[in-house]
Scaffold this active site. Sequence first.
Site, PDB file in Angstrom:
ATOM      1  N   GLY A  68      59.684  12.171 101.921  1.00 32.01           N
ATOM      2  CA  GLY A  68      59.237  11.815 100.580  1.00 32.01           C
ATOM      3  C   GLY A  68      57.732  11.876 100.391  1.00 32.01           C
TER       4      GLY A  68
ATOM      5  N   GLY B  82      59.311  17.706 107.339  1.00 32.45           N
ATOM      6  CA  GLY B  82      58.556  16.574 106.831  1.00 32.45           C
ATOM      7  C   GLY B  82      58.786  16.273 105.367  1.00 32.45           C
TER       8      GLY B  82
ATOM      9  N   TYR C  72      53.909  26.853 122.145  1.00 30.87           N
ATOM     10  CA  TYR C  72      53.322  25.734 121.421  1.00 30.87           C
ATOM     11  C   TYR C  72      51.859  25.544 121.821  1.00 30.87           C
ATOM     12  CZ  TYR C  72      58.069  24.287 120.035  1.00 30.87           C
ATOM     13  OH  TYR C  72      59.339  24.234 119.508  1.00 30.87           O
TER      14      TYR C  72
ATOM     15  N   LEU D 293      63.947  16.523 109.583  1.00 32.51           N
ATOM     16  CA  LEU D 293      63.330  15.918 108.399  1.00 32.51           C
ATOM     17  C   LEU D 293      62.876  16.990 107.400  1.00 32.51           C
ATOM     18  CD1 LEU D 293      61.241  13.125 110.158  1.00 32.51           C
ATOM     19  CD2 LEU D 293      63.510  12.947 109.114  1.00 32.51           C
TER      20      LEU D 293
END
Length: 336
Positions: free
Chosen positions: A227, A223, A64, A220
């Site tokens: 929405g 992302g 990362y 999610l």
Amino acid sequence: MAVSLPGMGPGMEYRHLGRSGLAVSRLGLGTMTWGVDTDTDEAAQILAAFCDAGGTLVDTAAVYGDGKAEAILGELLGGTVPREDVVLATKAGISHRNGHNLLDTSRRALLDSLDASLTRLGTDHVDLWQVHVYSSATPAAEVMSALEQAVASGRARYVGVSNYGGWQLAQAATLQQNSAIGAQIVSDQVEYSLLNRNVESEVLPAAHALGVGVLAWSPLGRGVLTGKYRTGTPVDSRAASSRFGGFVEGYLNPTARAVVDAVATAASGLGCSPLEVALSWVRDHAGVTAAIVGARTRNQLQASLNAEGVTLPAEIRAALDDVSDPRRAAGAGVEQ
């Protein structure tokens, strides 16, 4: 199984990682953007808010930010939050060179990576050390021997794997089940969301049978399930980023859009956000120990923490199960 830990923050539930004695918060904090899109000051705010809310599981990796994420986390541990309040997890096996990811899960590479991670993190041990990816280039027994050495030397308290398929997890867990020093595989960290339910066919059943905990990354849908992309691509979103654009693009298709619309409808009916619906669906799925969110800002983290107060009604879960069923899309011949 939910557990109670004395002295931990209110409102956060804790679960044992597989059949181990290690308890972690059911919401984990991911650090993939640290040192890239999230600077040290923002990371400090995120980490402090997460721990203040009772979160314990903080997940990072050697790759990362090419080590920057670990370095920032190491700078914050002991200062922003006490080291002992964090279940510190990192991963090894992937490095970034000349613009490409290099996979190397040899014993040499894994243990060298662990030593470098410990230096950046400013600690003599991690609580959970994970093989970041499966690679057929290294015999499974050799990979497992690196995990054994990490535990035997005290550099890792527990060990796990990441992005392992069902048979790969079964092989690793079987090799380690009789470890004399307690280096059993306790977790498999895999992608899991309403937009990617591939692990349900083999990984979740294998993990259940083997007593391995499942850590869900990108709950999610990278992302998309928030929405935010329903009306376009926000300029400050991952999809608009040159580094992470390709990471999101695969979920911007008609099949995903139908699922996102269903999540938004459910959220409207429940009086909460689409993020809370999507995160709760993963977090409370049977077999999932914790959902790991990679918040880039404190506001994004707070939105995820708000999901702690949300439990989906059975009929809503069933409706979301149906609309996101991979067999539905496959049967219709729609791109997934």
